[in-house]
Design a protein around this motif. Sequence first.
Motif, PDB file in Angstrom:
ATOM      1  N   UNK A 142       0.798  -1.193   0.001  1.00 50.14           N
ATOM      2  CA  UNK A 142       0.098  -0.020   0.063  1.00 50.14           C
ATOM      3  C   UNK A 142       0.881   1.340  -0.036  1.00 50.14           C
ATOM      4  N   UNK A 143       1.992   1.266   0.874  1.00 46.80           N
ATOM      5  CA  UNK A 143       2.895   2.322   0.830  1.00 46.80           C
ATOM      6  C   UNK A 143       3.582   2.741  -0.695  1.00 46.80           C
ATOM      7  N   UNK A 144       3.954   1.446  -1.217  1.00 43.74           N
ATOM      8  CA  UNK A 144       4.418   1.656  -2.495  1.00 43.74           C
ATOM      9  C   UNK A 144       3.529   2.155  -3.608  1.00 43.74           C
ATOM     10  N   UNK A 145       2.254   1.706  -3.569  1.00 42.54           N
ATOM     11  CA  UNK A 145       1.313   2.394  -4.439  1.00 42.54           C
ATOM     12  C   UNK A 145       1.087   3.739  -4.346  1.00 42.54           C
ATOM     13  N   UNK A 146       0.986   4.110  -2.818  1.00 42.10           N
ATOM     14  CA  UNK A 146       0.572   5.656  -2.684  1.00 42.10           C
ATOM     15  C   UNK A 146       1.904   6.215  -2.988  1.00 42.10           C
ATOM     16  N   UNK A 147       3.041   5.771  -3.022  1.00 42.54           N
ATOM     17  CA  UNK A 147       4.298   6.599  -3.351  1.00 42.54           C
ATOM     18  C   UNK A 147       4.384   6.925  -4.681  1.00 42.54           C
ATOM     19  N   UNK A 148       4.119   5.952  -5.581  1.00 43.60           N
ATOM     20  CA  UNK A 148       3.936   5.909  -6.961  1.00 43.60           C
ATOM     21  C   UNK A 148       2.884   6.817  -7.445  1.00 43.60           C
ATOM     22  N   UNK A 149       1.738   6.887  -6.745  1.00 48.24           N
ATOM     23  CA  UNK A 149       0.850   7.976  -7.008  1.00 48.24           C
ATOM     24  C   UNK A 149       1.426   9.325  -6.792  1.00 48.24           C
ATOM     25  N   UNK A 150       1.992   9.561  -5.705  1.00 43.60           N
ATOM     26  CA  UNK A 150       2.463  10.888  -5.567  1.00 43.60           C
ATOM     27  C   UNK A 150       3.613  11.169  -6.413  1.00 43.60           C
ATOM     28  N   UNK A 151       4.629  10.053  -6.803  1.00 45.32           N
ATOM     29  CA  UNK A 151       5.506  10.556  -7.795  1.00 45.32           C
ATOM     30  C   UNK A 151       4.971  11.145  -9.141  1.00 45.32           C
ATOM     31  N   UNK A 152       3.726  10.302  -9.488  1.00 42.46           N
ATOM     32  CA  UNK A 152       3.115  10.612 -10.649  1.00 42.46           C
ATOM     33  C   UNK A 152       2.734  12.234 -10.702  1.00 42.46           C
ATOM     34  N   UNK A 153       2.239  12.517  -9.490  1.00 48.77           N
ATOM     35  CA  UNK A 153       1.390  14.037  -9.101  1.00 48.77           C
ATOM     36  C   UNK A 153       2.597  14.928  -9.247  1.00 48.77           C
ATOM     37  N   UNK A 154       4.116  14.564  -8.631  1.00 46.68           N
ATOM     38  CA  UNK A 154       5.027  15.388  -8.926  1.00 46.68           C
ATOM     39  C   UNK A 154       5.454  15.497 -10.387  1.00 46.68           C
ATOM     40  N   UNK A 155       5.176  14.467 -11.001  1.00 45.56           N
ATOM     41  CA  UNK A 155       5.750  14.469 -12.520  1.00 45.56           C
ATOM     42  C   UNK A 155       4.794  15.592 -13.228  1.00 45.56           C
ATOM     43  N   UNK A 156       3.540  15.651 -12.761  1.00 42.92           N
ATOM     44  CA  UNK A 156       2.570  16.532 -13.466  1.00 42.92           C
ATOM     45  C   UNK A 156       1.452  15.644 -13.833  1.00 42.92           C
ATOM     46  N   UNK A 157       1.130  14.602 -13.651  1.00 44.27           N
ATOM     47  CA  UNK A 157      -0.098  14.001 -14.024  1.00 44.27           C
ATOM     48  C   UNK A 157      -1.155  14.256 -13.171  1.00 44.27           C
ATOM     49  N   UNK A 158      -2.337  14.239 -13.923  1.00 43.71           N
ATOM     50  CA  UNK A 158      -3.623  14.968 -13.461  1.00 43.71           C
ATOM     51  C   UNK A 158      -4.204  13.915 -12.454  1.00 43.71           C
ATOM     52  N   UNK A 159      -4.905  14.282 -11.285  1.00 41.94           N
ATOM     53  CA  UNK A 159      -5.219  13.315 -10.435  1.00 41.94           C
ATOM     54  C   UNK A 159      -6.371  12.558 -11.007  1.00 41.94           C
ATOM     55  N   UNK A 160      -7.255  13.093 -11.724  1.00 35.83           N
ATOM     56  CA  UNK A 160      -8.569  12.285 -12.399  1.00 35.83           C
ATOM     57  C   UNK A 160      -7.978  11.141 -13.389  1.00 35.83           C
ATOM     58  N   UNK A 161      -6.525  11.235 -13.901  1.00 37.15           N
ATOM     59  CA  UNK A 161      -5.852  10.236 -14.715  1.00 37.15           C
ATOM     60  C   UNK A 161      -5.156   8.836 -13.889  1.00 37.15           C
ATOM     61  N   UNK A 162      -4.896   9.023 -12.797  1.00 39.49           N
ATOM     62  CA  UNK A 162      -4.097   8.304 -11.908  1.00 39.49           C
ATOM     63  C   UNK A 162      -4.771   6.769 -11.937  1.00 39.49           C
ATOM     64  N   UNK A 163      -6.098   6.624 -11.936  1.00 38.40           N
ATOM     65  CA  UNK A 163      -6.734   5.523 -11.828  1.00 38.40           C
ATOM     66  C   UNK A 163      -6.403   4.646 -13.156  1.00 38.40           C
ATOM     67  N   UNK A 164      -6.407   5.364 -14.305  1.00 35.78           N
ATOM     68  CA  UNK A 164      -6.181   4.829 -15.653  1.00 35.78           C
ATOM     69  C   UNK A 164      -4.689   4.427 -15.435  1.00 35.78           C
ATOM     70  N   UNK A 165      -3.887   5.057 -14.978  1.00 32.42           N
ATOM     71  CA  UNK A 165      -2.320   4.887 -14.959  1.00 32.42           C
ATOM     72  C   UNK A 165      -2.205   3.676 -14.230  1.00 32.42           C
ATOM     73  N   UNK A 166      -2.617   3.497 -12.850  1.00 36.07           N
ATOM     74  CA  UNK A 166      -2.692   2.200 -12.322  1.00 36.07           C
ATOM     75  C   UNK A 166      -2.900   0.985 -12.959  1.00 36.07           C
ATOM     76  N   UNK A 167      -4.192   1.203 -13.693  1.00 38.84           N
ATOM     77  CA  UNK A 167      -4.785   0.088 -14.499  1.00 38.84           C
ATOM     78  C   UNK A 167      -3.857  -0.378 -15.673  1.00 38.84           C
ATOM     79  N   UNK A 168      -3.196   0.262 -16.134  1.00 41.78           N
ATOM     80  CA  UNK A 168      -2.312   0.224 -17.550  1.00 41.78           C
ATOM     81  C   UNK A 168      -0.762  -0.390 -16.516  1.00 41.78           C
ATOM     82  N   UNK A 169      -0.541   0.238 -15.527  1.00 41.68           N
ATOM     83  CA  UNK A 169       0.415  -0.533 -14.730  1.00 41.68           C
ATOM     84  C   UNK A 169       0.374  -1.788 -14.574  1.00 41.68           C
ATOM     85  N   UNK A 170      -0.847  -2.125 -14.114  1.00 45.58           N
ATOM     86  CA  UNK A 170      -1.408  -3.511 -13.526  1.00 45.58           C
ATOM     87  C   UNK A 170      -1.015  -4.424 -14.896  1.00 45.58           C
ATOM     88  N   UNK A 171      -1.326  -4.001 -15.827  1.00 47.11           N
ATOM     89  CA  UNK A 171      -1.064  -4.864 -16.923  1.00 47.11           C
ATOM     90  C   UNK A 171      -0.007  -4.988 -17.451  1.00 47.11           C
TER      91      UNK A 171
END
Length: 230
Positions: free
Chosen positions: A197-226
């Motif tokens: 859970x900590x790793x996933x939350x940190x990856x989310x935070x990293x994408x926010x720092x990179x500039x990803x939009x909050x509403x796009x994170x769920x799709x990013x996680x789904x693609x990463x899972x694939x």
Amino acid sequence: MWHDRAMSTTGRRVGRPRAERRPDSGLSAREELLAAAAELFTVQGYAATSTRAVAERSGMRQASMYHYFGGKEDLLAVLLEGTVRPSLDLARGLLAAEGSAEARLWQLCRSDVVLLCGGPHNLGALYLLPEVRTERFAGFARMRRELKEAYGRLLADAACCTALDAGEVAVRTDLVFGLIEGVILIHRSDPDRPVEAFAAATADAALRVAGAREEDLAEVRARAAKLAQG
């Protein structure tokens, strides 16, 4: 990650005798030395740990330890490289893969945090040792630098960063990489935190720092899972 190549036909390490017999851990003598060093370096400190203590903790004579390692610096260098090599191997694969750069970056961030925080000892904390800045650790430094460059290449290819100039990409790379390695301090203060859970939350935070939009994170996680599924 610590494999021993010099094995006899019986599967046992060819080497010098142990100081005492210990219950069979399933580890080679070399692996036991690394496990002992990891425990002692992170629990009582690198400077306070002698090669004798490492040898005794692994059930080996001090003189026999030098059959495998030249000293404390060699032990530390192998341990540190082991905290980077799996992530670097993954990063090389992700750079060669197709698909969303954001998803590949997210997956690298998540996996890197799992590696840094998932073991029995907080080896990432050893990055902060002043000894690590010496020439003996140049191999570790090169691996870490290549890993950071992989982060930067994935970040530069991400849709949220394609309009940025090289300077801004470099700044965001520094911030993302710093965030990922910064988990070693958080993990030290709360080692019982669930790693996945900590790793996933940190990856989310990293994408926010990179500039990803909050509403796009769920799709990013789904693609990463694939990606993780192969």
